[in-house]
Design a protein around this motif. Structure first.
Motif, PDB file in Angstrom:
ATOM      1  N   ARG A 230      18.056  -4.054  10.651  1.00  0.00           N
ATOM      2  CA  ARG A 230      17.776  -3.774   9.257  1.00  0.00           C
ATOM      3  C   ARG A 230      18.562  -2.549   8.825  1.00  0.00           C
ATOM      4  NH1 ARG A 230      12.300  -1.584   7.220  1.00  0.00           N
ATOM      5  NH2 ARG A 230      12.454  -0.842   9.323  1.00  0.00           N
ATOM      6  N   ASP A 231      19.193  -2.662   7.652  1.00  0.00           N
ATOM      7  CA  ASP A 231      20.035  -1.572   7.164  1.00  0.00           C
ATOM      8  C   ASP A 231      19.196  -0.416   6.645  1.00  0.00           C
ATOM      9  OD1 ASP A 231      22.315  -0.229   6.496  1.00  0.00           O
ATOM     10  OD2 ASP A 231      22.554  -1.241   4.582  1.00  0.00           O
ATOM     11  N   SER A 232      18.333  -0.675   5.715  1.00  0.00           N
ATOM     12  CA  SER A 232      17.449   0.364   5.193  1.00  0.00           C
ATOM     13  C   SER A 232      16.233  -0.298   4.554  1.00  0.00           C
ATOM     14  CB  SER A 232      18.169   1.250   4.171  1.00  0.00           C
ATOM     15  OG  SER A 232      18.589   0.474   3.072  1.00  0.00           O
ATOM     16  N   SER A 233      15.131   0.432   4.496  1.00  0.00           N
ATOM     17  CA  SER A 233      13.920  -0.078   3.869  1.00  0.00           C
ATOM     18  C   SER A 233      14.000   0.189   2.377  1.00  0.00           C
ATOM     19  CB  SER A 233      12.686   0.628   4.436  1.00  0.00           C
ATOM     20  OG  SER A 233      12.614   0.408   5.810  1.00  0.00           O
ATOM     21  N   LEU A 234      13.735  -0.830   1.590  1.00  0.00           N
ATOM     22  CA  LEU A 234      13.808  -0.691   0.142  1.00  0.00           C
ATOM     23  C   LEU A 234      12.535  -0.030  -0.360  1.00  0.00           C
ATOM     24  CD1 LEU A 234      15.948  -1.374  -1.883  1.00  0.00           C
ATOM     25  CD2 LEU A 234      14.790  -3.492  -2.358  1.00  0.00           C
ATOM     26  N   MET A 235      12.700   1.105  -1.025  1.00  0.00           N
ATOM     27  CA  MET A 235      11.558   1.867  -1.510  1.00  0.00           C
ATOM     28  C   MET A 235      11.405   1.763  -3.028  1.00  0.00           C
ATOM     29  SD  MET A 235      12.339   5.088   1.061  1.00  0.00           S
ATOM     30  CE  MET A 235      11.837   6.306  -0.038  1.00  0.00           C
ATOM     31  N   ILE A 236      12.250   0.951  -3.657  1.00  0.00           N
ATOM     32  CA  ILE A 236      12.186   0.783  -5.107  1.00  0.00           C
ATOM     33  C   ILE A 236      12.065  -0.687  -5.441  1.00  0.00           C
ATOM     34  CG2 ILE A 236      13.559   2.860  -5.571  1.00  0.00           C
ATOM     35  CD1 ILE A 236      15.929   0.956  -6.099  1.00  0.00           C
TER      36      ILE A 236
ATOM     37  N   ALA B 168      18.917   1.914  -7.312  1.00  0.00           N
ATOM     38  CA  ALA B 168      18.293   2.629  -8.418  1.00  0.00           C
ATOM     39  C   ALA B 168      17.238   1.726  -9.038  1.00  0.00           C
ATOM     40  CB  ALA B 168      19.331   3.028  -9.460  1.00  0.00           C
ATOM     41  N   GLY B 169      16.070   2.299  -9.287  1.00  0.00           N
ATOM     42  CA  GLY B 169      14.978   1.552  -9.888  1.00  0.00           C
ATOM     43  C   GLY B 169      13.676   2.314  -9.755  1.00  0.00           C
TER      44      GLY B 169
ATOM     45  N   GLU C 271       9.124   6.768 -13.074  1.00  0.00           N
ATOM     46  CA  GLU C 271      10.490   6.879 -13.576  1.00  0.00           C
ATOM     47  C   GLU C 271      11.464   6.320 -12.540  1.00  0.00           C
ATOM     48  OE1 GLU C 271      11.682   7.966 -16.591  1.00  0.00           O
ATOM     49  OE2 GLU C 271       9.551   7.852 -17.091  1.00  0.00           O
ATOM     50  N   PRO C 272      12.569   5.722 -12.991  1.00  0.00           N
ATOM     51  CA  PRO C 272      13.559   5.209 -12.035  1.00  0.00           C
ATOM     52  C   PRO C 272      14.095   6.322 -11.133  1.00  0.00           C
ATOM     53  CG  PRO C 272      13.998   4.349 -14.220  1.00  0.00           C
ATOM     54  CD  PRO C 272      12.922   5.371 -14.373  1.00  0.00           C
ATOM     55  N   ARG C 273      14.260   5.986  -9.871  1.00  0.00           N
ATOM     56  CA  ARG C 273      14.726   6.938  -8.852  1.00  0.00           C
ATOM     57  C   ARG C 273      15.958   6.367  -8.172  1.00  0.00           C
ATOM     58  NH1 ARG C 273      10.938  10.773  -6.843  1.00  0.00           N
ATOM     59  NH2 ARG C 273      12.873  11.540  -5.936  1.00  0.00           N
ATOM     60  N   ILE C 274      16.666   7.232  -7.463  1.00  0.00           N
ATOM     61  CA  ILE C 274      17.849   6.842  -6.700  1.00  0.00           C
ATOM     62  C   ILE C 274      17.470   6.848  -5.222  1.00  0.00           C
ATOM     63  CG2 ILE C 274      20.237   7.425  -6.131  1.00  0.00           C
ATOM     64  CD1 ILE C 274      20.303   9.014  -8.777  1.00  0.00           C
ATOM     65  N   GLN C 275      17.844   5.775  -4.527  1.00  0.00           N
ATOM     66  CA  GLN C 275      17.602   5.699  -3.084  1.00  0.00           C
ATOM     67  C   GLN C 275      18.936   5.528  -2.384  1.00  0.00           C
ATOM     68  OE1 GLN C 275      15.040   2.516  -1.736  1.00  0.00           O
ATOM     69  NE2 GLN C 275      15.736   2.756   0.368  1.00  0.00           N
TER      70      GLN C 275
END
Length: 154
Positions: free
Chosen positions: A38-44, A67-68, A80-84
């Motif tokens: 797995r590349d990264s866990s999606l937090m958004i 972003a989301g 609010e939308p954040r950057i991951q």
């Protein structure tokens, strides 16, 4: 009296375990090759917009910026939308150092071909995307691609 005793007739010989290590290593090798890390866990929340002309790019020279809005498990970070980037939320001013660090991790011949992929939720405001693009310009990362879903024919 006979010189030789007759052994028990009908006993099965013991099962040979000589090939067992070969089988174990063959299975180990198969699972190592077939497993996808797995590349990264999606937090958004990330619902990508649809497009009709898309091109697939190799992931060996690509870093992804998401972003989301934070997903339901990460509501403590607000609405609010954040950057991951990778597995962490970052601010706009942290985009440049994060991208430069990811580029530095690449093999030297792939560094000039480095591409940043933007996976932006379709509900995210264009201002955040513009801020991310400005930071990428400051990092001299000019190869940017937008990741979208393929448009389905109805």
């Amino acid at each position: 009296m006979s010189k030789f005793k007759k052994g028990k007739q009908g006993d099965l010989p013991a099962i040979s375990t000589a090939s067992l290590p070969d089988i174990v290593f063959m299975l180990l090798f198969f699972f190592m090759v077939a497993t996808v890390m797995r590349d990264s866990s999606l937090m958004i929340e990330n619902i990508l917009p649809a497009a009709d002309q898309i091109e697939k790019l190799k992931k060996d020279r690509t870093a992804f910026i998401y972003a989301g809005k934070p997903s339901s498990q990460f509501k403590q970070f607000g609405d609010e939308p954040r950057i991951q980037f990778n597995d962490a939320f970052i601010d706009v001013d942290q985009v440049k150092p994060s991208v430069l660090a990811a580029q530095a991790e690449l093999v030297e011949e792939l560094q000039p071909k480095f591409v940043v992929g933007l996976k932006v939720d379709k509900e995210t405001h264009a201002g955040l995307v513009s801020d991310i693009k400005q930071e990428l310009r400051k990092a001299n990362t000019l190869k940017v691609m937008y990741i979208v879903n393929a448009k389905t024919e109805e």
